[in-house]
Motif scaffolding. Sequence first.
Motif, PDB file in Angstrom:
ATOM      1  N   VAL A  55      39.111  35.471  11.564  1.00 15.29           N
ATOM      2  CA  VAL A  55      40.423  35.047  11.584  1.00 15.29           C
ATOM      3  C   VAL A  55      40.068  34.530  12.530  1.00 15.29           C
ATOM      4  O   VAL A  55      39.906  35.025  13.887  1.00 15.29           O
ATOM      5  CB  VAL A  55      42.179  35.281  12.045  1.00 15.29           C
ATOM      6  CG1 VAL A  55      42.668  34.278  12.542  1.00 15.29           C
ATOM      7  CG2 VAL A  55      42.774  36.340  10.855  1.00 15.29           C
ATOM      8  N   ASN A 105      44.208  37.768   7.002  1.00 14.08           N
ATOM      9  CA  ASN A 105      44.050  38.853   6.420  1.00 14.08           C
ATOM     10  C   ASN A 105      44.230  39.739   6.221  1.00 14.08           C
ATOM     11  O   ASN A 105      43.389  40.831   6.007  1.00 14.08           O
ATOM     12  CB  ASN A 105      42.917  38.917   7.912  1.00 14.08           C
ATOM     13  CG  ASN A 105      42.213  39.747   8.668  1.00 14.08           C
ATOM     14  OD1 ASN A 105      42.739  41.018   9.142  1.00 14.08           O
ATOM     15  ND2 ASN A 105      40.862  39.494   8.129  1.00 14.08           N
ATOM     16  N   ILE A 117      46.565  34.291   9.195  1.00 13.68           N
ATOM     17  CA  ILE A 117      46.696  36.304   9.865  1.00 13.68           C
ATOM     18  C   ILE A 117      47.037  37.213   8.432  1.00 13.68           C
ATOM     19  O   ILE A 117      47.011  38.005   8.505  1.00 13.68           O
ATOM     20  CB  ILE A 117      47.133  35.885  11.136  1.00 13.68           C
ATOM     21  CG1 ILE A 117      47.470  37.332  11.514  1.00 13.68           C
ATOM     22  CG2 ILE A 117      48.781  36.010  10.730  1.00 13.68           C
ATOM     23  CD1 ILE A 117      48.226  37.553  12.706  1.00 13.68           C
TER      24      ILE A 117
END
Length: 314
Positions: free
Chosen positions: A250, A222, A219
Amino acid sequence: MTKIIFMGTPEFAVPILDGLVQNDYEIVGVVTQPDRAVGRKQKISYSPVKKYAVQHNLPLYQPEKLAHSAELAELIALQADLIITAAFGQFLPTKLLQSAQIAPLNVHGSLLPRNRGGAPVQRAIMNGDLKTGITIMYMAAKMDAGDIIIQQAIDIKPTDTAGSLFEKLSIIGRDLLLASLPQVIAGTNKRVTQDESLVTITPNISPEEEQIDISQPAIVINRQVRGLNPDPGAYLFLNEVRTKVFQTSVGEQTTDLLPGQVVVKTKKQLAIAAGKQTVIYLEQIQPAGKAVMPITAFLNGKGKDIQVGEQIIK
């Protein structure tokens, strides 16, 4: 007619400048960053604001640094009613701020006092903020510390990139500025002092922050990719080739593989183990010397021999 000096550089600033032009404000000067050489061929590139100014025959200034420049004296001599900045990229000397007959204003891409500084949009995404927005504010000698005139919030969607968020915020910034200018000019607007206890700072992105650390949770990676898309772009070394990454997702699954090892490899998907047993899917990349490509194109070419379990990122 209200005389305005407009100061801005990237695409974010163009709709704001255009809004002023279309609403018949007199633009007595446009200030933007100097032309830069970009890319391997070092081709000279104009800023988006310069392109607009040239197309509309607006007086243009491009000082390398405003302080102590010949352009500074010229700008002060214009005795503009308003100085309006939108992602200009330089500090304004106090003498210039004080030369505005009505006020110097800034269109800032955050909900101040949160995210003062040079990269509020990028870092809002990278830090996982759920909301951001636009603040129309008075300029002060201290960075982004002036009184607030008006604000508008916007949700940050899980798919937003810095590019998409800048596009939304530039339109909001244009509309908020145009709505508030009549009251500012008349002196009837409200001003709200910023709460210094709520200040957060968002400095410009450093070169070191562009490299992806694959040991970070998916995360976090990302958010980094989205926050640096389209410019300057996050990167990693994929099989020792410097590769920019422009889109990821993700994975829902977890993995016991080490960060950088391949979790999923098909003709259409490439998933890599990241930190804390998470999985990141690479979706759009740009290997050095190549064009931006979907991961399917990479997997049909250079990546066709990649195997599950292989360590391809270190």
